[in-house]
Design an enzyme around this catalytic site. Sequence first.
Site, short mmCIF file in Angstrom:
data_model
loop_
_atom_site.label_atom_id
_atom_site.label_comp_id
_atom_site.label_asym_id
_atom_site.label_seq_id
_atom_site.Cartn_x
_atom_site.Cartn_y
_atom_site.Cartn_z
N LYS A 91 48.54 -17.59 -24.53
CA LYS A 91 48.36 -16.15 -24.38
C LYS A 91 47.98 -15.88 -22.94
CE LYS A 91 47.81 -11.97 -26.04
NZ LYS A 91 48.90 -11.56 -25.12
N GLN A 112 43.09 -18.81 -17.44
CA GLN A 112 43.27 -18.15 -18.74
C GLN A 112 42.81 -19.03 -19.89
OE1 GLN A 112 45.21 -14.96 -18.41
NE2 GLN A 112 44.16 -14.54 -20.32
N LYS A 115 39.04 -18.63 -20.11
CA LYS A 115 38.73 -17.25 -20.46
C LYS A 115 39.01 -17.00 -21.95
CE LYS A 115 40.55 -14.33 -17.74
NZ LYS A 115 41.30 -13.34 -16.97
N LYS A 127 50.48 -18.17 -18.56
CA LYS A 127 50.68 -17.04 -17.66
C LYS A 127 52.11 -17.07 -17.17
CE LYS A 127 48.38 -13.65 -15.60
NZ LYS A 127 47.25 -12.84 -16.06
N GLY A 166 50.64 -7.80 -20.11
CA GLY A 166 50.82 -7.29 -18.75
C GLY A 166 49.84 -7.92 -17.77
N ASP A 167 50.06 -7.64 -16.51
CA ASP A 167 49.14 -8.02 -15.42
C ASP A 167 49.58 -7.14 -14.24
OD1 ASP A 167 47.03 -10.19 -14.58
OD2 ASP A 167 48.45 -10.21 -12.95
N THR A 210 40.25 -4.03 -20.36
CA THR A 210 39.73 -4.90 -19.30
C THR A 210 38.64 -4.17 -18.51
OG1 THR A 210 41.90 -5.93 -19.19
CG2 THR A 210 40.38 -6.43 -17.41
N ASN A 241 45.26 -0.57 -13.47
CA ASN A 241 44.75 -0.51 -14.83
C ASN A 241 43.26 -0.86 -14.91
OD1 ASN A 241 44.21 -2.45 -17.37
ND2 ASN A 241 45.43 -0.69 -17.99
P1 NDP Z 1 47.78 -3.10 -11.53
O1 NDP Z 1 49.12 -3.51 -11.09
O2 NDP Z 1 47.62 -2.04 -12.54
O3 NDP Z 1 46.90 -2.70 -10.26
C1 NDP Z 1 46.66 -3.60 -9.23
C2 NDP Z 1 45.85 -2.92 -8.14
O4 NDP Z 1 45.46 -3.90 -7.18
C3 NDP Z 1 46.65 -1.88 -7.38
O5 NDP Z 1 45.79 -0.89 -6.91
C4 NDP Z 1 47.25 -2.71 -6.24
O6 NDP Z 1 47.56 -1.94 -5.09
C5 NDP Z 1 46.12 -3.65 -5.92
N1 NDP Z 1 46.67 -4.90 -5.41
C6 NDP Z 1 47.57 -5.73 -6.02
N2 NDP Z 1 47.89 -6.77 -5.24
C7 NDP Z 1 47.19 -6.59 -4.11
C8 NDP Z 1 47.09 -7.32 -2.91
N3 NDP Z 1 47.77 -8.47 -2.71
N4 NDP Z 1 46.26 -6.84 -1.96
C9 NDP Z 1 45.57 -5.70 -2.14
N5 NDP Z 1 45.62 -4.96 -3.26
C10 NDP Z 1 46.41 -5.39 -4.21
O7 NDP Z 1 47.06 -4.47 -12.01
P2 NDP Z 1 45.81 -4.65 -12.95
O8 NDP Z 1 44.82 -3.57 -12.72
O9 NDP Z 1 46.30 -4.92 -14.31
O10 NDP Z 1 45.24 -6.04 -12.42
C11 NDP Z 1 44.28 -6.11 -11.36
C12 NDP Z 1 43.59 -7.47 -11.40
O11 NDP Z 1 42.95 -7.62 -12.68
C13 NDP Z 1 44.53 -8.68 -11.27
O12 NDP Z 1 43.84 -9.72 -10.61
C14 NDP Z 1 44.77 -9.09 -12.72
O13 NDP Z 1 45.12 -10.46 -12.84
C15 NDP Z 1 43.38 -8.82 -13.29
N6 NDP Z 1 43.36 -8.67 -14.74
C16 NDP Z 1 44.08 -7.69 -15.37
C17 NDP Z 1 44.02 -7.55 -16.74
C18 NDP Z 1 44.70 -6.43 -17.46
O14 NDP Z 1 44.45 -6.30 -18.65
N7 NDP Z 1 45.49 -5.61 -16.80
C19 NDP Z 1 43.26 -8.50 -17.55
C20 NDP Z 1 42.46 -9.44 -16.79
C21 NDP Z 1 42.56 -9.52 -15.44
P3 NDP Z 1 49.11 -1.61 -4.79
O15 NDP Z 1 49.50 -0.59 -5.82
O16 NDP Z 1 49.09 -1.08 -3.40
O17 NDP Z 1 49.87 -2.90 -4.93
#
Ligand code: NDP
Length: 446
Positions: A91, A112, A115, A127, A166-167, A210, A241
């Site tokens: 997962k 993961q 976690k 992943k 998703g991620d 999250t 997200n």
């Molecule tokens: P989203 O795609 O919804 O949002 C990602 C955010 O982070 C955007 O604002 C994006 O900006 C920014 N971002 C992404 N890559 C970079 C980078 N290289 N440098 C600077 N800013 C960056 O992703 P999520 O919110 O889902 O995920 C965010 C983090 O949380 C990740 O590390 C993910 O692995 C982790 N996570 C997510 C979960 C989930 O349920 N969604 C669960 C557990 C962990 P921009 O739009 O400009 O790219």
Amino acid sequence: MSRQYVDAIMAAVVERNPAEEEFHQAAREVAECVCSVVDKRSEYARARILERMVEPERQIMFRVPWVDDDGDVRVNRGFRVEFNSAIGPYKGGLRFHPSVYLGIIKFLGFEQVFKNALTTTPIGGGKGGSDFDPKGKSDGEVMRFCQSFMNELYRHIGPDTDVPAGDIGVGAREIGYMFGQYRKITNTFTGVLTGKGIGWGGSLVRTEATGYGLVYFVTRMLEAAGQSWEGKRVAVSGSGNVAIYATQKLQELGAKVIAMSDSGGYVVDEDGIKLDTVRRIKEVERGRISEYADEHQSAEFTPGHRGIWTVPCDVALPSATQNEIDTEQAESLVENGCGFIGEGANMPTTSDAVDLLLDAGVVIGPAKAANAGGVATSALEMTQNSMRLNWSFAEVDNKLRTIMNDIYDQCTAAAEEFGQAGNLVAGANIAGFVKVADAMLAQGVV
Ligand code: NDP
């Protein structure tokens, strides 16, 4: 003995997985934290549990050809790393971002495993993703890419085998396109993906999970220090997200979110971030965070996403991407009086920065524990799919809160048992490791 043991394992990891720095970093952190456990429980060393854990059970790489709106053929690379299924089906999310390569997917898959063990639900770790960038693509292009991606991925996944979610870069739209293609190819309607729409198998609270879970976890960190959210200044990096729903919950609990960011830079709004504006820009218009400052006079935009950690705050929630807090940002957080960090993103803090922050007395809620609410709620989505029923928002939210409390308790108990009381980073690694290690021992050498 333990130092040599970790060094030997890490030398092999680096040799066998060259140029995969993020994976080396994730593996070293776990290996260092659990060496005191392996010292005490020699059966783990004898069965070479750690050596087996750092080797994925299976890794798949594939070509993803698709046609863009101009009729040109494009080619991306797809990945799925099925890391460990000792306690349940693989997962873990799918990440679509141009920075994706095998090392990123392996670090995420490895994290993961531990976690998912902490969530108390029966799920293994994996992943996947692609170096495809959904940014700037039309809905039609995203759909054609997702369909092509699933044309290969479908043969490796299944509701009892491997259940992606998703991620970064994979939200409700992408999950929808991939689920549609899976359903068409296999002629089955199953819980093979999580993060589905509410009307077609999704779970309430999965979208918020999250971010909400992160805030529930940090609430326990604050309570342990005799504090609450009331009046706290919080900086939340990212505006995706995780960041959006963490901010929503923080505002509900009386905290003041003063800064958010995206990869282009960060906005500071001393009056408090207006989340409605962020959601419209990000969720509806798919725009940039800089546009927030065009709409609110109280706000200022500064280019450069790491600058957000120079903004004085009581609590920092890095929720964008890996290694966004280096020692420079960590020093500035400490100087500005930040006392708590809750990791919303996966591995957002470099190893040196973690050491620096812990030495300075900052309490860190590590990603494996603090952001586990998303995958935990995905597991609840799988349960509802299997039972063919839907729980109410309150029911899922209560379960999420209970799980986050449980994770916090596991981390504190494990840290204490192995002589590192109060260190949640060590506690999360140890508690997750022991659960998976015991399952692997029981199941023999497979
Ligand atoms: P989203 O795609 O919804 O949002 C990602 C955010 O982070 C955007 O604002 C994006 O900006 C920014 N971002 C992404 N890559 C970079 C980078 N290289 N440098 C600077 N800013 C960056 O992703 P999520 O919110 O889902 O995920 C965010 C983090 O949380 C990740 O590390 C993910 O692995 C982790 N996570 C997510 C979960 C989930 O349920 N969604 C669960 C557990 C962990 P921009 O739009 O400009 O790219």
